[in-house]
Design a protein around this motif. Structure first.
Motif, PDB file in Angstrom:
ATOM      1  N   GLU A 185       0.830  -1.330   0.060  1.00  0.00           N
ATOM      2  CA  GLU A 185       0.177  -0.010   0.253  1.00  0.00           C
ATOM      3  C   GLU A 185       0.747   1.388   0.016  1.00  0.00           C
ATOM      4  O   GLU A 185       1.179   2.178  -0.920  1.00  0.00           O
ATOM      5  N   ASN A 189       1.296   3.720  -2.986  1.00  0.00           N
ATOM      6  CA  ASN A 189       0.511   5.617  -2.619  1.00  0.00           C
ATOM      7  C   ASN A 189       1.905   6.134  -3.645  1.00  0.00           C
ATOM      8  O   ASN A 189       1.512   7.776  -4.194  1.00  0.00           O
ATOM      9  N   GLN A 194      -3.601   1.543  -6.216  1.00  0.00           N
ATOM     10  CA  GLN A 194      -3.944   1.149  -4.999  1.00  0.00           C
ATOM     11  C   GLN A 194      -4.329  -0.440  -5.647  1.00  0.00           C
ATOM     12  O   GLN A 194      -4.356  -1.341  -6.408  1.00  0.00           O
ATOM     13  N   GLY A 239       7.268   4.543   0.844  1.00  0.00           N
ATOM     14  CA  GLY A 239       5.822   5.499   0.774  1.00  0.00           C
ATOM     15  C   GLY A 239       6.478   6.963   1.575  1.00  0.00           C
ATOM     16  O   GLY A 239       6.892   6.464   2.368  1.00  0.00           O
TER      17      GLY A 239
END
Length: 239
Positions: A185, A189, A194, A239
């Protein structure tokens, strides 16, 4: 190879013609294995379950999605799975098989010459980091797959830049943990993607659990991805 040796779960997914083609594919890979070590999963259940069924269940048992008549790319295709499995069962799709090993891509070309696929199938001997930066390929595919290539965060950096805005990426995994989910995830991002869904399946005849991670773009992937060769593997996005 008799039908009785093929698990019912797979027989229920295939036509007679497709079974014949998969048998021809098995024989050709066995032949090529004497020259090039393509795969150890080529006999009995190793072939019919760990190769064929494992490649197909993500498409055949996901009836809420349309997988036909697509532009499809298989990243790190190896001996041709899931690419050839998808080609046999989706004959109206255009197929691209990518691998950095010339020995493997030469073998893939030999297989295509010997088996009467209905698809247009193209074999590319290059690193996906190079292909993903070419305008003729970037954002050009409806479906992108990667099976036994690398960790999901690394693979997602290969897949997302290849997808059209409504495209679908499929990551084949064995185990799947909460930490894996969080890491993916975070990576997605950064890539403007997604997780669409995660599907799990126990392979027949105790061949283990498999997970298919379906990912999709939510906006345009930044142009800097994929990064240069080796960067995604050595420095996965966090991320």
């Amino acid at each position: 190879m008799t039908k009785e040796s093929i698990p019912n779960e797979l027989l229920n997914l295939l036509t007679e013609e497709e079974i014949i083609m998969f048998r021809e594919l098995q024989i050709k890979i066995q032949e090529l294995n004497y020259k090039t070590n393509l795969t150890r999963l080529i006999e009995g259940d190793d072939y019919w379950i760990s190769q064929v069924y494992d490649s197909l269940w993500t498409f055949k048992e996901n009836t809420n999605k349309i997988f036909d008549n697509k532009k499809f790319i298989d990243i790190g295709s190896g001996c041709g799975f899931p690419g050839f499995a998808y080609a046999i069962t989706h004959p109206n799709s255009e197929i691209y098989l990518v691998d950095s090993s010339k020995k493997k891509t030469d073998s893939l070309k030999e297989i295509i010459k010997s088996i009467k696929f209905k698809n247009d199938i193209f074999v590319i001997n290059d690193r996906i980091e190079n292909i993903g930066r070419q305008s003729s390929f970037k954002n050009g595919f409806n479906i992108a797959t990667a099976r036994a290539v690398s960790n999901p965060s690394t693979v997602s950096e290969y897949i997302l830049p290849m997808l059209k805005s409504n495209g679908l990426g499929i990551l084949y995994c064995g185990k799947w943990t909460n930490e894996d989910n969080k890491n993916l995830e975070n990576t997605l991002n950064v890539l403007e993607g997604q997780i669409l869904e995660i599907k799990s399946n126990f392979l027949p005849r105790e061949k283990g659990i498999r997970n298919a991670i379906f990912i999709e773009p939510k906006a345009s992937c930044p142009d800097i991805y994929p990064r240069s060769i080796g960067k995604a593997e050595k420095y996965p996005l966090k991320g």
